[in-house]
Write an enzyme that holds these catalytic residues in place. Sequence first.
Site, PDB file in Angstrom:
ATOM      1  N   ASN A  47      40.291  46.288  54.653  1.00 52.38           N
ATOM      2  CA  ASN A  47      40.215  47.400  53.699  1.00 52.38           C
ATOM      3  C   ASN A  47      39.128  48.378  54.133  1.00 52.38           C
ATOM      4  O   ASN A  47      38.075  47.981  54.654  1.00 52.38           O
ATOM      5  CB  ASN A  47      40.002  46.908  52.260  1.00 52.38           C
ATOM      6  N   GLU A  49      37.154  51.542  52.473  1.00 54.10           N
ATOM      7  CA  GLU A  49      36.918  52.296  51.227  1.00 54.10           C
ATOM      8  C   GLU A  49      36.411  53.700  51.547  1.00 54.10           C
ATOM      9  O   GLU A  49      36.143  54.045  52.704  1.00 54.10           O
ATOM     10  CB  GLU A  49      35.936  51.509  50.345  1.00 54.10           C
ATOM     11  N   CYS A  58      43.957  49.596  51.495  1.00 54.89           N
ATOM     12  CA  CYS A  58      43.903  48.139  51.514  1.00 54.89           C
ATOM     13  C   CYS A  58      44.123  47.592  52.931  1.00 54.89           C
ATOM     14  O   CYS A  58      44.736  48.251  53.778  1.00 54.89           O
ATOM     15  CB  CYS A  58      44.991  47.545  50.629  1.00 54.89           C
ATOM     16  N   GLU A  60      46.148  45.228  53.866  1.00 58.79           N
ATOM     17  CA  GLU A  60      47.558  44.999  54.199  1.00 58.79           C
ATOM     18  C   GLU A  60      48.215  46.268  54.722  1.00 58.79           C
ATOM     19  O   GLU A  60      48.975  46.255  55.686  1.00 58.79           O
ATOM     20  CB  GLU A  60      48.337  44.507  52.967  1.00 58.79           C
ATOM     21  N   CYS A  91      48.343  43.961  46.457  1.00 58.91           N
ATOM     22  CA  CYS A  91      48.505  44.878  45.316  1.00 58.91           C
ATOM     23  C   CYS A  91      49.911  45.479  45.339  1.00 58.91           C
ATOM     24  O   CYS A  91      50.655  45.355  46.324  1.00 58.91           O
ATOM     25  CB  CYS A  91      47.439  45.970  45.349  1.00 58.91           C
ATOM     26  N   CYS A  94      50.766  47.839  48.274  1.00 58.18           N
ATOM     27  CA  CYS A  94      50.958  47.116  49.544  1.00 58.18           C
ATOM     28  C   CYS A  94      52.291  46.373  49.547  1.00 58.18           C
ATOM     29  O   CYS A  94      52.960  46.289  50.581  1.00 58.18           O
ATOM     30  CB  CYS A  94      49.800  46.159  49.790  1.00 58.18           C
TER      31      CYS A  94
END
Length: 135
Positions: A47, A49, A58, A60, A91, A94
């Site tokens: 991930n 940010e 993310c 993934e 999530c 993803c």
Amino acid sequence: MALSTPLRQQLEAAARAVSERAYCPYSQFRVGAAILTGDDAIFTGCNVENASYGLTICAERNAVFAAASHGMTHVRAVVIYTPTPHPTAPCGACRQVINEFGPDAEIISICDSDEVLHTTLDILLPDAFGPKNLG
Ligand code: THU
């Protein structure tokens, strides 16, 4: 076809390793993802940010996009590692991105305990909208 033990171990090690590179100064929540492609290649992502929080990506999705950038067209499996007591499922965003390339993908979430979430995308995202809907 189910993943062989050596491949699964390779994916797990790759997901753990890439989680070390997570850029997560805001959440401190490290995530590493490793993807197995239809050609048995492995791609990873963590991930990343952003100070403008909503631009965070993310692990993934970074792994899927890295794989797609190298010509991958099929995701066979995704392993997600979080340094937590319980496994973390991908999530919703993803799940949708994995569906694009791997509607039948195995999804394996591992963590720092023996607890494992082993599932499939069609369980996580039933009746998905995807490429099949467009023709
Ligand atoms: N995150 C992932 O990388 N993957 C998930 O499936 C869930 C959430 C990241 C996004 C953000 O950097 C942090 O975890 C907290 O939400």
